[in-house]
Design a protein around this motif. Structure first.
Motif, PDB file in Angstrom:
ATOM      1  N   VAL A  23       1.047  -1.265   0.041  1.00  0.00           N
ATOM      2  CA  VAL A  23      -0.125  -0.001  -0.345  1.00  0.00           C
ATOM      3  C   VAL A  23       0.616   1.023  -0.155  1.00  0.00           C
ATOM      4  O   VAL A  23       1.696   1.164   0.976  1.00  0.00           O
ATOM      5  N   GLN A  24       0.510   2.189  -0.623  1.00  0.00           N
ATOM      6  CA  GLN A  24       1.813   3.764  -0.938  1.00  0.00           C
ATOM      7  C   GLN A  24       1.197   4.013  -0.296  1.00  0.00           C
ATOM      8  O   GLN A  24      -0.105   4.585   0.089  1.00  0.00           O
ATOM      9  N   THR A  25       2.089   4.984   0.728  1.00  0.00           N
ATOM     10  CA  THR A  25       1.949   6.329   1.196  1.00  0.00           C
ATOM     11  C   THR A  25       1.309   7.646   0.076  1.00  0.00           C
ATOM     12  O   THR A  25       0.840   7.252  -0.661  1.00  0.00           O
ATOM     13  N   PRO A  26       0.817   8.096   0.569  1.00  0.00           N
ATOM     14  CA  PRO A  26       0.016   9.049   0.239  1.00  0.00           C
ATOM     15  C   PRO A  26       1.689  10.131  -0.787  1.00  0.00           C
ATOM     16  O   PRO A  26       1.560  10.187  -2.099  1.00  0.00           O
ATOM     17  N   GLN A  27       2.450   9.717   0.087  1.00  0.00           N
ATOM     18  CA  GLN A  27       3.839  10.830  -1.055  1.00  0.00           C
ATOM     19  C   GLN A  27       4.097   9.305  -1.986  1.00  0.00           C
ATOM     20  O   GLN A  27       4.642  10.539  -3.403  1.00  0.00           O
ATOM     21  N   GLN A  28       3.879   9.235  -1.964  1.00  0.00           N
ATOM     22  CA  GLN A  28       4.509   7.760  -3.231  1.00  0.00           C
ATOM     23  C   GLN A  28       3.240   7.549  -4.374  1.00  0.00           C
ATOM     24  O   GLN A  28       3.983   7.907  -4.999  1.00  0.00           O
ATOM     25  N   GLN A  29       2.286   7.998  -4.130  1.00  0.00           N
ATOM     26  CA  GLN A  29       1.420   7.831  -4.728  1.00  0.00           C
ATOM     27  C   GLN A  29       1.472   9.241  -5.439  1.00  0.00           C
ATOM     28  O   GLN A  29       1.507   9.097  -7.020  1.00  0.00           O
ATOM     29  N   ARG A  30       1.799  10.321  -5.043  1.00  0.00           N
ATOM     30  CA  ARG A  30       1.885  11.642  -5.645  1.00  0.00           C
ATOM     31  C   ARG A  30       3.305  11.459  -6.689  1.00  0.00           C
ATOM     32  O   ARG A  30       3.449  12.238  -8.095  1.00  0.00           O
ATOM     33  N   MET A  31       4.252  10.833  -5.899  1.00  0.00           N
ATOM     34  CA  MET A  31       5.449  10.080  -6.737  1.00  0.00           C
ATOM     35  C   MET A  31       5.423   9.702  -8.592  1.00  0.00           C
ATOM     36  O   MET A  31       5.595   9.999  -9.035  1.00  0.00           O
ATOM     37  N   THR A  32       4.210   8.779  -8.005  1.00  0.00           N
ATOM     38  CA  THR A  32       4.094   7.969  -9.422  1.00  0.00           C
ATOM     39  C   THR A  32       3.082   8.687 -10.265  1.00  0.00           C
ATOM     40  O   THR A  32       3.348   8.560 -10.929  1.00  0.00           O
ATOM     41  N   THR A  33       3.009   9.443  -9.546  1.00  0.00           N
ATOM     42  CA  THR A  33       1.579  10.332 -10.560  1.00  0.00           C
ATOM     43  C   THR A  33       2.077  11.438 -11.175  1.00  0.00           C
ATOM     44  O   THR A  33       2.501  11.635 -12.554  1.00  0.00           O
TER      45      THR A  33
END
Length: 105
Positions: A23-33
Motif C-alpha cells: 500500500v502506497q503512502t500519499p507521498q508515494q502516490q504523488r511521486m507515481t502520479t
C-alpha cells in the motif's frame, strides 16, 4: 494434519503482511502520479527535475487523483488536435492512427 493446517495458516498470514506492505503512502502516490505525467510530457534532464520538484510540492492536487498514462495522454493530445482541425469520419481515423503511432521526439 495439525501441522498442515498450521503451515497453511502461517503462509496465509505472511501473504497478508506482504500485501499490506504494498500500500502506497500519499507521498508515494504523488511521486507515481508526477512521474507518469513527466513521462507523458516526455520531459528529460533539468526540465524533468524542475517539473518533478514543482509537481511534488503542489499540494492542490490530491495524490490519489487518477492520472493519465502516457498512452492516454497521447490519445488526449491527438484527439484535441483532430478537433482543432475539425476532422471527421475516415479522415479523423487516419489522422488519429498516424498521430498515435508517432514516437515522442
Amino acid at each position: 494434519m495439525k501441522t498442515v493446517l498450521m503451515m497453511a495458516l502461517l503462509v496465509s498470514v505472511m501473504g497478508s503482511a506482504v500485501a499490506a506492505d504494498k500500500v502506497q503512502t500519499p507521498q508515494q502516490q504523488r511521486m507515481t502520479t508526477c512521474n507518469q505525467q513527466a513521462t507523458a510530457k516526455t520531459l528529460k534532464g533539468d526540465e524533468r527535475k524542475t517539473y518533478m520538484s514543482n509537481c511534488l510540492k503542489n499540494s492542490e492536487s490530491a495524490p490519489a487523483d487518477k492520472s493519465l498514462t502516457p498512452q492516454q495522454q497521447k490519445m488526449k493530445e491527438c484527439n484535441a488536435e483532430a478537433g482543432k482541425q475539425t476532422l471527421s469520419g475516415d479522415a479523423r481515423k487516419t489522422f488519429m492512427s498516424n498521430c498515435l503511432k508517432k514516437q515522442p521526439q
